[in-house]
Design a protein around this motif. Structure first.
Motif, PDB file in Angstrom:
ATOM      1  N   TYR B  68       0.907  -1.138  -0.123  1.00  0.00           N
ATOM      2  CA  TYR B  68      -0.198  -0.074  -0.099  1.00  0.00           C
ATOM      3  C   TYR B  68       0.833   1.178   0.040  1.00  0.00           C
ATOM      4  O   TYR B  68       1.771   1.409   0.856  1.00  0.00           O
ATOM      5  CB  TYR B  68      -0.900   0.150   1.169  1.00  0.00           C
ATOM      6  CG  TYR B  68      -1.762   1.256   1.364  1.00  0.00           C
ATOM      7  CD1 TYR B  68      -2.822   1.467   0.416  1.00  0.00           C
ATOM      8  CD2 TYR B  68      -1.548   2.090   2.211  1.00  0.00           C
ATOM      9  CE1 TYR B  68      -3.611   2.591   0.358  1.00  0.00           C
ATOM     10  CE2 TYR B  68      -2.395   3.138   2.442  1.00  0.00           C
ATOM     11  CZ  TYR B  68      -3.282   3.533   1.367  1.00  0.00           C
ATOM     12  OH  TYR B  68      -4.128   4.755   1.390  1.00  0.00           O
ATOM     13  N   GLY B  69       0.581   2.085  -0.795  1.00  0.00           N
ATOM     14  CA  GLY B  69       1.595   3.268  -1.066  1.00  0.00           C
ATOM     15  C   GLY B  69       2.462   3.396  -1.993  1.00  0.00           C
ATOM     16  O   GLY B  69       2.854   4.485  -2.215  1.00  0.00           O
ATOM     17  N   TYR B  70       3.030   2.196  -2.326  1.00  0.00           N
ATOM     18  CA  TYR B  70       4.114   2.094  -3.230  1.00  0.00           C
ATOM     19  C   TYR B  70       3.443   1.216  -4.645  1.00  0.00           C
ATOM     20  O   TYR B  70       2.665   0.755  -4.764  1.00  0.00           O
ATOM     21  CB  TYR B  70       5.287   1.103  -2.824  1.00  0.00           C
ATOM     22  CG  TYR B  70       5.911   1.760  -1.592  1.00  0.00           C
ATOM     23  CD1 TYR B  70       5.649   3.254  -1.201  1.00  0.00           C
ATOM     24  CD2 TYR B  70       6.991   1.099  -1.079  1.00  0.00           C
ATOM     25  CE1 TYR B  70       6.402   3.598  -0.054  1.00  0.00           C
ATOM     26  CE2 TYR B  70       7.636   1.445   0.148  1.00  0.00           C
ATOM     27  CZ  TYR B  70       7.568   2.700   0.507  1.00  0.00           C
ATOM     28  OH  TYR B  70       8.132   3.387   1.434  1.00  0.00           O
ATOM     29  N   ILE B  75       9.014  -8.052  -6.372  1.00  0.00           N
ATOM     30  CA  ILE B  75       8.997  -8.905  -7.800  1.00  0.00           C
ATOM     31  C   ILE B  75       8.121 -10.082  -7.440  1.00  0.00           C
ATOM     32  O   ILE B  75       8.094 -11.118  -6.848  1.00  0.00           O
ATOM     33  CB  ILE B  75      10.340  -9.799  -7.889  1.00  0.00           C
ATOM     34  CG1 ILE B  75      11.612  -8.711  -7.505  1.00  0.00           C
ATOM     35  CG2 ILE B  75      10.718 -10.468  -9.136  1.00  0.00           C
ATOM     36  CD1 ILE B  75      11.829  -7.688  -8.382  1.00  0.00           C
ATOM     37  N   GLN B 144       2.407  -7.663   2.516  1.00  0.00           N
ATOM     38  CA  GLN B 144       2.012  -6.483   3.045  1.00  0.00           C
ATOM     39  C   GLN B 144       2.209  -6.480   4.336  1.00  0.00           C
ATOM     40  O   GLN B 144       3.159  -5.396   5.289  1.00  0.00           O
ATOM     41  CB  GLN B 144       0.615  -5.965   3.010  1.00  0.00           C
ATOM     42  CG  GLN B 144       0.148  -4.766   3.369  1.00  0.00           C
ATOM     43  CD  GLN B 144       0.510  -3.500   2.719  1.00  0.00           C
ATOM     44  OE1 GLN B 144       0.320  -3.554   1.526  1.00  0.00           O
ATOM     45  NE2 GLN B 144       1.283  -2.543   3.601  1.00  0.00           N
ATOM     46  N   PHE B 147       6.260  -6.226   5.158  1.00  0.00           N
ATOM     47  CA  PHE B 147       6.595  -5.022   5.064  1.00  0.00           C
ATOM     48  C   PHE B 147       6.359  -4.056   6.165  1.00  0.00           C
ATOM     49  O   PHE B 147       7.217  -3.608   6.628  1.00  0.00           O
ATOM     50  CB  PHE B 147       5.965  -4.392   3.600  1.00  0.00           C
ATOM     51  CG  PHE B 147       6.489  -3.059   3.481  1.00  0.00           C
ATOM     52  CD1 PHE B 147       7.810  -2.598   3.454  1.00  0.00           C
ATOM     53  CD2 PHE B 147       5.583  -1.932   3.439  1.00  0.00           C
ATOM     54  CE1 PHE B 147       8.083  -1.264   3.031  1.00  0.00           C
ATOM     55  CE2 PHE B 147       5.723  -0.733   3.578  1.00  0.00           C
ATOM     56  CZ  PHE B 147       7.007  -0.120   3.233  1.00  0.00           C
ATOM     57  N   ASP B 148       5.158  -4.013   6.591  1.00  0.00           N
ATOM     58  CA  ASP B 148       4.796  -3.071   7.620  1.00  0.00           C
ATOM     59  C   ASP B 148       5.369  -3.518   8.896  1.00  0.00           C
ATOM     60  O   ASP B 148       5.955  -2.490   9.515  1.00  0.00           O
ATOM     61  CB  ASP B 148       3.114  -3.722   7.997  1.00  0.00           C
ATOM     62  CG  ASP B 148       2.254  -2.972   7.053  1.00  0.00           C
ATOM     63  OD1 ASP B 148       2.833  -2.162   6.373  1.00  0.00           O
ATOM     64  OD2 ASP B 148       1.046  -3.574   6.815  1.00  0.00           O
ATOM     65  N   ASN B 151       9.313  -2.276   7.913  1.00  0.00           N
ATOM     66  CA  ASN B 151       9.258  -0.731   7.956  1.00  0.00           C
ATOM     67  C   ASN B 151       9.085  -0.135   9.210  1.00  0.00           C
ATOM     68  O   ASN B 151       9.796   0.897   9.276  1.00  0.00           O
ATOM     69  CB  ASN B 151       7.975  -0.539   6.975  1.00  0.00           C
ATOM     70  CG  ASN B 151       8.044   0.743   6.480  1.00  0.00           C
ATOM     71  OD1 ASN B 151       7.080   1.637   6.281  1.00  0.00           O
ATOM     72  ND2 ASN B 151       9.197   1.351   6.299  1.00  0.00           N
ATOM     73  N   ASP B 152       8.453  -0.847  10.118  1.00  0.00           N
ATOM     74  CA  ASP B 152       8.299  -0.027  11.361  1.00  0.00           C
ATOM     75  C   ASP B 152       9.600  -0.253  12.307  1.00  0.00           C
ATOM     76  O   ASP B 152       9.944   0.736  12.985  1.00  0.00           O
ATOM     77  CB  ASP B 152       7.534  -0.976  12.396  1.00  0.00           C
ATOM     78  CG  ASP B 152       5.895  -0.228  12.262  1.00  0.00           C
ATOM     79  OD1 ASP B 152       5.650   0.730  11.930  1.00  0.00           O
ATOM     80  OD2 ASP B 152       4.996  -0.864  12.280  1.00  0.00           O
ATOM     81  N   PHE B 155      13.484  -0.699   7.789  1.00  0.00           N
ATOM     82  CA  PHE B 155      13.804  -1.056   6.726  1.00  0.00           C
ATOM     83  C   PHE B 155      12.856  -0.666   5.573  1.00  0.00           C
ATOM     84  O   PHE B 155      11.684  -0.576   5.936  1.00  0.00           O
ATOM     85  CB  PHE B 155      14.140  -2.569   6.600  1.00  0.00           C
ATOM     86  CG  PHE B 155      15.331  -3.213   7.357  1.00  0.00           C
ATOM     87  CD1 PHE B 155      16.383  -2.871   6.609  1.00  0.00           C
ATOM     88  CD2 PHE B 155      15.276  -3.048   8.717  1.00  0.00           C
ATOM     89  CE1 PHE B 155      17.577  -3.480   7.175  1.00  0.00           C
ATOM     90  CE2 PHE B 155      16.279  -3.598   9.302  1.00  0.00           C
ATOM     91  CZ  PHE B 155      17.682  -3.767   8.459  1.00  0.00           C
ATOM     92  N   ASP B 156      13.338  -0.321   4.447  1.00  0.00           N
ATOM     93  CA  ASP B 156      12.445   0.056   3.334  1.00  0.00           C
ATOM     94  C   ASP B 156      12.676  -0.869   2.228  1.00  0.00           C
ATOM     95  O   ASP B 156      13.772  -1.233   1.891  1.00  0.00           O
ATOM     96  CB  ASP B 156      12.676   1.741   3.144  1.00  0.00           C
ATOM     97  CG  ASP B 156      11.520   2.307   2.408  1.00  0.00           C
ATOM     98  OD1 ASP B 156      10.458   1.937   1.975  1.00  0.00           O
ATOM     99  OD2 ASP B 156      11.716   3.633   2.191  1.00  0.00           O
ATOM    100  N   THR B 195      13.527   8.829  -2.930  1.00  0.00           N
ATOM    101  CA  THR B 195      12.576   7.742  -2.535  1.00  0.00           C
ATOM    102  C   THR B 195      11.408   7.684  -3.261  1.00  0.00           C
ATOM    103  O   THR B 195      10.993   6.627  -3.583  1.00  0.00           O
ATOM    104  CB  THR B 195      12.407   7.892  -1.054  1.00  0.00           C
ATOM    105  OG1 THR B 195      11.954   9.119  -0.687  1.00  0.00           O
ATOM    106  CG2 THR B 195      13.376   7.566   0.015  1.00  0.00           C
ATOM    107  N   HIS B 199      10.463   4.105  -5.299  1.00  0.00           N
ATOM    108  CA  HIS B 199       8.930   3.615  -4.832  1.00  0.00           C
ATOM    109  C   HIS B 199       7.789   3.528  -5.801  1.00  0.00           C
ATOM    110  O   HIS B 199       7.039   2.753  -5.897  1.00  0.00           O
ATOM    111  CB  HIS B 199       8.335   3.890  -3.650  1.00  0.00           C
ATOM    112  CG  HIS B 199       9.446   3.567  -2.237  1.00  0.00           C
ATOM    113  ND1 HIS B 199       9.773   4.747  -1.385  1.00  0.00           N
ATOM    114  CD2 HIS B 199      10.072   2.533  -1.950  1.00  0.00           C
ATOM    115  CE1 HIS B 199      10.520   4.135  -0.470  1.00  0.00           C
ATOM    116  NE2 HIS B 199      10.774   2.880  -0.874  1.00  0.00           N
ATOM    117  N   ARG B 200       8.019   4.655  -6.733  1.00  0.00           N
ATOM    118  CA  ARG B 200       6.889   4.610  -7.747  1.00  0.00           C
ATOM    119  C   ARG B 200       7.457   4.645  -8.981  1.00  0.00           C
ATOM    120  O   ARG B 200       7.783   5.655  -9.652  1.00  0.00           O
ATOM    121  CB  ARG B 200       6.125   5.823  -7.549  1.00  0.00           C
ATOM    122  CG  ARG B 200       5.312   5.778  -6.071  1.00  0.00           C
ATOM    123  CD  ARG B 200       4.709   7.002  -5.669  1.00  0.00           C
ATOM    124  NE  ARG B 200       4.468   6.630  -3.983  1.00  0.00           N
ATOM    125  CZ  ARG B 200       5.098   6.952  -3.057  1.00  0.00           C
ATOM    126  NH1 ARG B 200       6.482   7.475  -3.425  1.00  0.00           N
ATOM    127  NH2 ARG B 200       4.850   7.002  -1.786  1.00  0.00           N
TER     128      ARG B 200
END
Lengths: 358, 425
Positions: B68-70, B75, B144, B147-148, B151-152, B155-156, B195, B199-200
């Motif tokens: 979500y958001g990216y 892959i 997801q 990653f959540d 990411n907390d 890490f990204d 960034t 991401h996009r």
């Protein structure tokens, strides 16, 4: 989940390495004086402050399962200082601030099945791509090729018996994600793609596929009444560039996707400018599970290099000195019309002189 | 594990031999892991891989998966033989950016392993060829969650698709005496400025930054990066004359001549009759060879900075290209210097994004439009350090010669003035 409940990402990007770095490296950041090489697999760096850090390098299977990752961490906690890093060739490095920790650390790594080495003039770990395990376009399984090959090259990884370092790479397609190496073992397709005309119109963005071809061999066509693509097989160089954007153009072939070997890629500026690898052998069977034909050729090239190159000569520098005719003579590899480049800029690769060794 | 294990006679062959076996690792996940979900994934993954070995073909296809958001960073992998191997039929990889310089504590590696076992297959690679941590094998939904969680704790995701990709930097100043730059700072200053573009994915194709602290270029940046930053120096090599003499004494004159003096690409070194070493620094091209051999006696000079080379890439589509010198030397001491470097990367990406064809790397664009047009576009003046030799063909229109010559003289005069001002100040 409603969109409003979704967690927004924190766009933190690349994390700061200092938070995980060994304290002796933080204290002496940018203040290192010299290094030496006490034994294969070990580097010793001494700082202006007099502080020293020993690095023990070990090869692994690269694709780590959680058990192996934890084992590497356990060793790092018990025998090292809890700080590690990974090299560009996926070796793990343990840093310790006390020379007395080096031998027990090496023993622990070797007892757990890891291989200490890969420094200086060794054959480094083969840098490679993913293959059948995960890639969507692979012609082979680079991980398997590498495992089988490292089984045979392990002594050259553990020791420093080469004239200079040897970087080997493998790639599962001609995009060559494995990169440049002193020796590269890469897929080379030998037949044009086989097209499933029923699927092309639905799966592929046709103009993008046409544009992707390096030799303009693809054109839109109606096949069996359906919009599809056709390949001029006389022009086609069988590179496989059309396959990723258009999976119905299957390039991989169990029999005709072969391995080729390239030598002399060198990224460093030391002694000579960086160089790209050159074709030396092709038509090698893609033969799982252990690819013995490819390994045998790599060993033959390594043997010629090891016995004939001078100290500090990388593969490309050795061949520059002795000349390509001698390379083919020493390795016993056939020289064919396929070795003569005809791609753009190829005239620069022809001998426009009377420099000939007799 | 209750389910039938797939037979893997071909993969079993890869458990033989002394090198650590990735097949044995996947089998451990199948047989010894406490979570049945992980056992099942490993079993079906082995089954599909054995099928690949038998038929010599791959069975993964791509798709569209992101968090979500990216728009990128994952892959996607869906199995074409998912009916036979259902538990690994969704097997996506998350590309995660490693800390600059690839430093880890064992604590953070354990934390990552814990998260990954909870949501993924338990298989991970440090690192993929671009430089990402590759967390191999997760379902669309769990991608997801994983990653959540990571990411907390800092890490990204990295890049995948036509975007700015994860960068790489060498160990550099953290451990290497040959480092001429703060690789980690350059690495993060560049890639973390983009960034959004990581991401996009919305660029013509991929764009890679790689940073090496010296011309040994351990990151292979000239051959692999669209934007290579390489540490160097422009004053004299520092010689510890006692160490140099002791090197000759220990190794012998012959070794010194064969392996140091005559290996210099510009023949700028002399071994004198009293075994002392003299270097014609004006002709040193900073190749690093003598420093690599005589690590105690020789070190890079003190006036350090970086060279920037643009346009390196691999085979697809027009053939391999190396990066070309665009900035022969720039200092990277002050914040202003760093801003200047970031600005150069912004100008490069902006010009490339506007002018490249679809799926055309920066180096390919430069090949198509010529270096001069590219330099014009990013506002960089021509410099003889950018070429191996001047043009060999007379087929070019040169009626702007007088103006261009004038510009050169003016620039030279300006350089001279600012050097004098700096010396006076």
């Amino acid at each position: 989940m409603a969109l409003a409940d979704m967690r927004r990402p924190i766009e933190s990007g690349c994390p700061d390495g200092f938070q995980y770095m060994h304290p002796v490296m933080i204290r002496n950041f940018g203040q290192w004086k010299f290094h030496d090489h006490p034994r294969p697999g070990v580097l010793r760096h001494v700082a202006n402050s007099g502080e020293t850090v020993w690095t023990v390098k070990a090869g692994t299977q690269r694709i780590l399962d959680a058990f192996t990752l934890r084992k590497l961490c356990d060793i790092g906690d018990e025998y090292a200082d809890g700080h590690v890093r990974f090299t560009i060739r996926s070796n793990i490095e343990y840093m310790v601030d006390d020379g007395a920790k080096v031998d027990p650390l090496i023993e622990a790594l070797e007892a757990a099945g890891f291989v200490v080495g890969g420094t200086a003039n060794s054959v480094a770990f083969i840098s490679h791509t993913q293959g059948w395990l995960h890639c969507d376009i692979p012609g082979t399984d680079a991980s398997g090729v590498v495992k089988a090959m490292m089984d045979e090259l392990i002594d050259d990884f553990k020791n420093c018996n080469m004239p200079n370092r040897v970087h080997i790479t493998t790639s599962c397609c001609q995009i060559n994600c494995g990169g440049q190496g002193d020796i590269a073992i890469n897929i080379q397709h030998t037949k044009p793609p086989k097209i499933n005309h029923d699927l092309v119109a639905n799966v592929c963005e046709r103009p993008a596929v046409v544009a992707r071809c390096p030799v303009a061999a693809i054109r839109p066509a109606q096949v069996n009444g359906k919009p599809s693509l056709e390949v001029d097989e006389k022009k086609c160089i069988c590179c496989g560039a059309c396959y990723p954007p258009c999976p119905p153009m299957q390039i991989n072939d169990p029999e005709h996707s072969k391995l080729a070997i390239w030598v002399g890629g060198n990224h460093s500026n030391a002694r000579s400018k960086p160089s790209f690898q050159k074709l030396v052998a092709a038509g090698i069977p893609n033969n799982p599970p252990r690819w013995p034909e490819a390994t045998a050729l790599v060993k033959r090239i390594l043997k010629a290099y090891q016995s004939d190159a001078k100290d500090w000569e990388r593969m490309n520098e050795w061949i520059d000195r002795i000349g390509w005719p001698r390379f083919f003579e020493l390795t016993g590899l056939p020289f064919t019309k396929y070795h003569i480049d005809n791609w753009r800029g190829s005239r620069k690769s022809l001998n426009a002189s009377t420099y000939i060794r007799f | 594990m209750s389910k039938q294990k797939h037979d893997t006679p071909m993969l079993d062959e890869l458990e033989n031999g002394p090198w650590p076996s990735f097949i044995s690792g996947i089998k451990r996940l199948r047989d010894e892991h406490g979570d049945e979900r992980v056992n099942g994934i490993a079993n079906d993954l082995l089954g599909q891989l054995e099928h690949s070995y038998e038929t010599r073909k791959g069975y993964w296809k791509g798709g569209t998966v992101s968090v979500y958001g990216y728009g990128g960073g994952i892959i996607p992998r869906f199995s074409e033989v998912g009916k036979q191997f259902p538990e690994s039929k969704e097997f996506h990889t998350l590309r995660v950016q490693p800390p600059a310089g690839n430093h880890y504590s064992t604590d953070i590696l354990r934390q990552l392993a814990n998260s990954w076992e909870k949501w993924g297959s338990g298989l991970v690679t440090f690192h993929g060829q671009t430089g990402n941590i590759m967390f191999i094998g997760s379902t669309t939904e769990n991608t997801q969650h994983f990653f959540d969680e990571i990411n907390d704790y800092g890490f990204d995701l990295g890049g995948a698709g036509p975007c700015v990709r994860t960068a790489q930097s060498c160990v550099g100043a953290a451990r290497c005496e040959q480092s001429c730059a703060n690789e980690q700072k350059i690495h993060r200053a560049l890639v973390n400025n983009f960034t959004d573009d990581v991401h996009r994915p919305a660029l013509p194709y991929k764009f890679k930054f790689k940073i090496s602290g010296c011309p040994n270029d351990c990151m292979n940046s000239i051959e692999r990066a669209d934007f290579a930053v390489i540490g160097t120096w422009r004053d004299e090599i520092k010689i510890d004359h006692d160490e140099a003499k002791s090197f000759v004494e220990t190794k012998g004159r012959q070794y010194m001549i064969d392996n140091v003096i005559t290996r210099c690409p510009t023949q700028c070194m002399t071994l004198k009759d009293d075994d002392s070493l003299e270097i014609d620094d004006r002709n040193c091209v900073k190749c690093m060879h003598c420093l690599n051999v005589m690590t105690k006696a020789l070190s890079p000079g003190d006036d350090r900075g970086v060279s920037v080379l643009i346009g390196g890439k691999r085979t697809l589509k027009i053939g391999d290209l190396m990066g070309t010198v665009v900035v022969p030397f720039m200092k990277l001491d002050t914040d202003e210097d760093f801003e200047h470097l970031v600005e150069l990367s912004e100008n490069t990406i902006e010009f490339w994004a506007e002018n490249a064809l679809e799926h055309e790397r920066c180096g390919e664009m430069i090949e198509r439009i010529g270096l001069v047009n590219f330099l014009d576009g990013i506002g960089v003046d021509v410099d003889p350090n950018m070429i191996s030799h001047p043009r060999e063909s007379s087929y070019v229109r040169m009626d702007g010669w007088d103006d261009e010559a004038q510009k050169w003289f003016e620039r030279k005069q300006e350089e001279k003035r600012s050097t004098l001002t700096a010396q006076a100040g």
